[in-house]
Design a protein around this motif. Sequence first.
Motif, PDB file in Angstrom:
ATOM      1  N   SER A 184      -8.177   2.222 -45.322  1.00  0.00           N
ATOM      2  CA  SER A 184      -9.557   1.816 -45.033  1.00  0.00           C
ATOM      3  C   SER A 184      -9.942   0.595 -45.864  1.00  0.00           C
ATOM      4  O   SER A 184     -10.539  -0.364 -45.348  1.00  0.00           O
ATOM      5  CB  SER A 184     -10.525   2.966 -45.320  1.00  0.00           C
ATOM      6  OG  SER A 184     -10.229   4.093 -44.517  1.00  0.00           O
ATOM      7  N   LEU A 185      -9.597   0.628 -47.168  1.00  0.00           N
ATOM      8  CA  LEU A 185      -9.881  -0.517 -48.028  1.00  0.00           C
ATOM      9  C   LEU A 185      -9.071  -1.731 -47.599  1.00  0.00           C
ATOM     10  O   LEU A 185      -9.554  -2.864 -47.643  1.00  0.00           O
ATOM     11  CB  LEU A 185      -9.571  -0.157 -49.486  1.00  0.00           C
ATOM     12  CG  LEU A 185     -10.480   0.891 -50.128  1.00  0.00           C
ATOM     13  CD1 LEU A 185      -9.953   1.277 -51.511  1.00  0.00           C
ATOM     14  CD2 LEU A 185     -11.914   0.392 -50.222  1.00  0.00           C
ATOM     15  N   LEU A 186      -7.817  -1.487 -47.176  1.00  0.00           N
ATOM     16  CA  LEU A 186      -6.961  -2.571 -46.690  1.00  0.00           C
ATOM     17  C   LEU A 186      -7.578  -3.232 -45.468  1.00  0.00           C
ATOM     18  O   LEU A 186      -7.631  -4.462 -45.358  1.00  0.00           O
ATOM     19  CB  LEU A 186      -5.577  -2.019 -46.355  1.00  0.00           C
ATOM     20  CG  LEU A 186      -4.558  -3.014 -45.775  1.00  0.00           C
ATOM     21  CD1 LEU A 186      -4.110  -3.979 -46.860  1.00  0.00           C
ATOM     22  CD2 LEU A 186      -3.354  -2.274 -45.212  1.00  0.00           C
ATOM     23  N   ALA A 187      -8.054  -2.410 -44.536  1.00  0.00           N
ATOM     24  CA  ALA A 187      -8.666  -2.944 -43.319  1.00  0.00           C
ATOM     25  C   ALA A 187      -9.943  -3.714 -43.644  1.00  0.00           C
ATOM     26  O   ALA A 187     -10.224  -4.758 -43.029  1.00  0.00           O
ATOM     27  CB  ALA A 187      -8.969  -1.796 -42.351  1.00  0.00           C
ATOM     28  N   LEU A 188     -10.710  -3.223 -44.628  1.00  0.00           N
ATOM     29  CA  LEU A 188     -11.965  -3.894 -44.997  1.00  0.00           C
ATOM     30  C   LEU A 188     -11.705  -5.259 -45.619  1.00  0.00           C
ATOM     31  O   LEU A 188     -12.322  -6.261 -45.223  1.00  0.00           O
ATOM     32  CB  LEU A 188     -12.755  -3.023 -45.972  1.00  0.00           C
ATOM     33  CG  LEU A 188     -14.087  -3.606 -46.465  1.00  0.00           C
ATOM     34  CD1 LEU A 188     -15.031  -3.851 -45.293  1.00  0.00           C
ATOM     35  CD2 LEU A 188     -14.734  -2.678 -47.489  1.00  0.00           C
ATOM     36  N   THR A 189     -10.780  -5.319 -46.587  1.00  0.00           N
ATOM     37  CA  THR A 189     -10.463  -6.612 -47.208  1.00  0.00           C
ATOM     38  C   THR A 189      -9.832  -7.563 -46.192  1.00  0.00           C
ATOM     39  O   THR A 189     -10.078  -8.770 -46.219  1.00  0.00           O
ATOM     40  CB  THR A 189      -9.507  -6.436 -48.400  1.00  0.00           C
ATOM     41  OG1 THR A 189      -8.341  -5.715 -47.976  1.00  0.00           O
ATOM     42  CG2 THR A 189     -10.177  -5.682 -49.525  1.00  0.00           C
ATOM     43  N   GLY A 190      -9.028  -7.007 -45.273  1.00  0.00           N
ATOM     44  CA  GLY A 190      -8.437  -7.829 -44.222  1.00  0.00           C
ATOM     45  C   GLY A 190      -9.497  -8.403 -43.298  1.00  0.00           C
ATOM     46  O   GLY A 190      -9.399  -9.559 -42.869  1.00  0.00           O
ATOM     47  N   VAL A 208      -1.270  -2.188 -38.318  1.00  0.00           N
ATOM     48  CA  VAL A 208      -1.831  -3.416 -37.747  1.00  0.00           C
ATOM     49  C   VAL A 208      -2.922  -3.088 -36.733  1.00  0.00           C
ATOM     50  O   VAL A 208      -3.942  -3.787 -36.649  1.00  0.00           O
ATOM     51  CB  VAL A 208      -0.722  -4.271 -37.103  1.00  0.00           C
ATOM     52  CG1 VAL A 208      -1.318  -5.522 -36.460  1.00  0.00           C
ATOM     53  CG2 VAL A 208       0.317  -4.669 -38.131  1.00  0.00           C
ATOM     54  N   PHE A 209      -2.733  -1.997 -35.957  1.00  0.00           N
ATOM     55  CA  PHE A 209      -3.754  -1.607 -34.980  1.00  0.00           C
ATOM     56  C   PHE A 209      -5.071  -1.264 -35.674  1.00  0.00           C
ATOM     57  O   PHE A 209      -6.149  -1.704 -35.243  1.00  0.00           O
ATOM     58  CB  PHE A 209      -3.282  -0.406 -34.155  1.00  0.00           C
ATOM     59  CG  PHE A 209      -4.361   0.203 -33.305  1.00  0.00           C
ATOM     60  CD1 PHE A 209      -4.764  -0.409 -32.137  1.00  0.00           C
ATOM     61  CD2 PHE A 209      -4.998   1.378 -33.697  1.00  0.00           C
ATOM     62  CE1 PHE A 209      -5.788   0.133 -31.354  1.00  0.00           C
ATOM     63  CE2 PHE A 209      -6.007   1.931 -32.929  1.00  0.00           C
ATOM     64  CZ  PHE A 209      -6.407   1.302 -31.749  1.00  0.00           C
ATOM     65  N   ILE A 210      -5.002  -0.481 -36.747  1.00  0.00           N
ATOM     66  CA  ILE A 210      -6.214  -0.107 -37.482  1.00  0.00           C
ATOM     67  C   ILE A 210      -6.894  -1.352 -38.042  1.00  0.00           C
ATOM     68  O   ILE A 210      -8.123  -1.499 -37.970  1.00  0.00           O
ATOM     69  CB  ILE A 210      -5.880   0.890 -38.605  1.00  0.00           C
ATOM     70  CG1 ILE A 210      -5.477   2.237 -38.003  1.00  0.00           C
ATOM     71  CG2 ILE A 210      -7.064   1.075 -39.550  1.00  0.00           C
ATOM     72  CD1 ILE A 210      -4.976   3.247 -39.009  1.00  0.00           C
ATOM     73  N   ALA A 211      -6.081  -2.278 -38.580  1.00  0.00           N
ATOM     74  CA  ALA A 211      -6.647  -3.514 -39.132  1.00  0.00           C
ATOM     75  C   ALA A 211      -7.356  -4.330 -38.049  1.00  0.00           C
ATOM     76  O   ALA A 211      -8.485  -4.800 -38.253  1.00  0.00           O
ATOM     77  CB  ALA A 211      -5.539  -4.336 -39.779  1.00  0.00           C
ATOM     78  N   CYS A 212      -6.712  -4.483 -36.898  1.00  0.00           N
ATOM     79  CA  CYS A 212      -7.314  -5.263 -35.801  1.00  0.00           C
ATOM     80  C   CYS A 212      -8.573  -4.592 -35.266  1.00  0.00           C
ATOM     81  O   CYS A 212      -9.574  -5.268 -34.964  1.00  0.00           O
ATOM     82  CB  CYS A 212      -6.298  -5.458 -34.675  1.00  0.00           C
ATOM     83  SG  CYS A 212      -4.969  -6.601 -35.061  1.00  0.00           S
ATOM     84  N   PHE A 213      -8.542  -3.262 -35.159  1.00  0.00           N
ATOM     85  CA  PHE A 213      -9.706  -2.536 -34.632  1.00  0.00           C
ATOM     86  C   PHE A 213     -10.884  -2.628 -35.596  1.00  0.00           C
ATOM     87  O   PHE A 213     -12.034  -2.825 -35.166  1.00  0.00           O
ATOM     88  CB  PHE A 213      -9.346  -1.076 -34.370  1.00  0.00           C
ATOM     89  CG  PHE A 213     -10.426  -0.312 -33.655  1.00  0.00           C
ATOM     90  CD1 PHE A 213     -10.764  -0.632 -32.348  1.00  0.00           C
ATOM     91  CD2 PHE A 213     -11.110   0.718 -34.288  1.00  0.00           C
ATOM     92  CE1 PHE A 213     -11.772   0.063 -31.682  1.00  0.00           C
ATOM     93  CE2 PHE A 213     -12.110   1.416 -33.634  1.00  0.00           C
ATOM     94  CZ  PHE A 213     -12.450   1.085 -32.330  1.00  0.00           C
TER      95      PHE A 213
END
Length: 322
Positions: free
Chosen positions: A245-251, A58-63
Amino acid sequence: MTSNSQFLFCAAGIFISYFYFGILQEKVTRGKYLIETVDENGEAKVINEKFTYALSLVFIACFVNYLFAKGILYAKPQGEDKTPKNYYISCSLTYLLAMVCSNMALQWVPYPTQVVGKSAKPIPVMLLGVLVGRKVYTVKKYIFVLLIVIGVVLFMFKDKSGQSQIDTGFGLGELLLILSLTMDGLTGAIQERMRAETKPSAQQMMLSMNFWSSIMLALALLTTGETLKFLDFVSRHPTVLLNMSLLALTGAIGQLFIFLMVSEFGPLPCSVVTTTRKFFTVLASVILFQNPLLPRQWLGAVLVFTALFLDAFYGKSAPKKK
């Protein structure tokens, strides 16, 4: 772009982005992470490690969301955001607490129970929008939203071997779901306040909320000591970084559409879209793979489509502030 076209554009962006987000999330959290080790007898064996680093994820996604919004605002500068910081801090806290409570609930309740419970999200968003966000909705709006929630519950509710997978008892898991829904409602109410008082843009809301969310999560990571364990896991399974990385981008793309919808149409329409997203995903799967539906699920589908149709044509009157 007309109001209806903009709404459909945002809804499509949310549906498509979070469809791929769900696939990538499954790969990251439930993928196979094989590692060779030696047992007590000195024999080599292969074990599958589990991904248990939810805070880090979740931290990586928010950042990444923060950096994404920062990049958009750098490329296309906007006016000063005059929203008080305490609004963003409160909103970030309730947003994170909603996610934490929802994920923790899975330790005590089955996944179908969590899905059905979270399907009621528009109700606390509407109620707390009235109590805290000072909004007034028409009776028709209450009826349409209630029909959508009932339809989704009927459709997502599954029977297995003649018995319901939904636990009818009340325990810690159900309490956590209620807390999660309450936090969802508070998040929507605070966003209504921001939208009414200072009208921040979607990118400004995304930037500030993810900034404070990242700080809160960083403190949680330092407190729990998860950071070193996560880095150790990544060193053994470097391929997980690509999926993350792809998860964070789509998120980030999905969250941008969510904030666009919140800033233009308010939290309630956004919560209805995110709630029905799962319904349409499952319905598409049923149609494509010709899976049979129970009569109760057909009734749920009819209720959802009927409520959406009625809301589109008769529920468009804008809510007023008290």
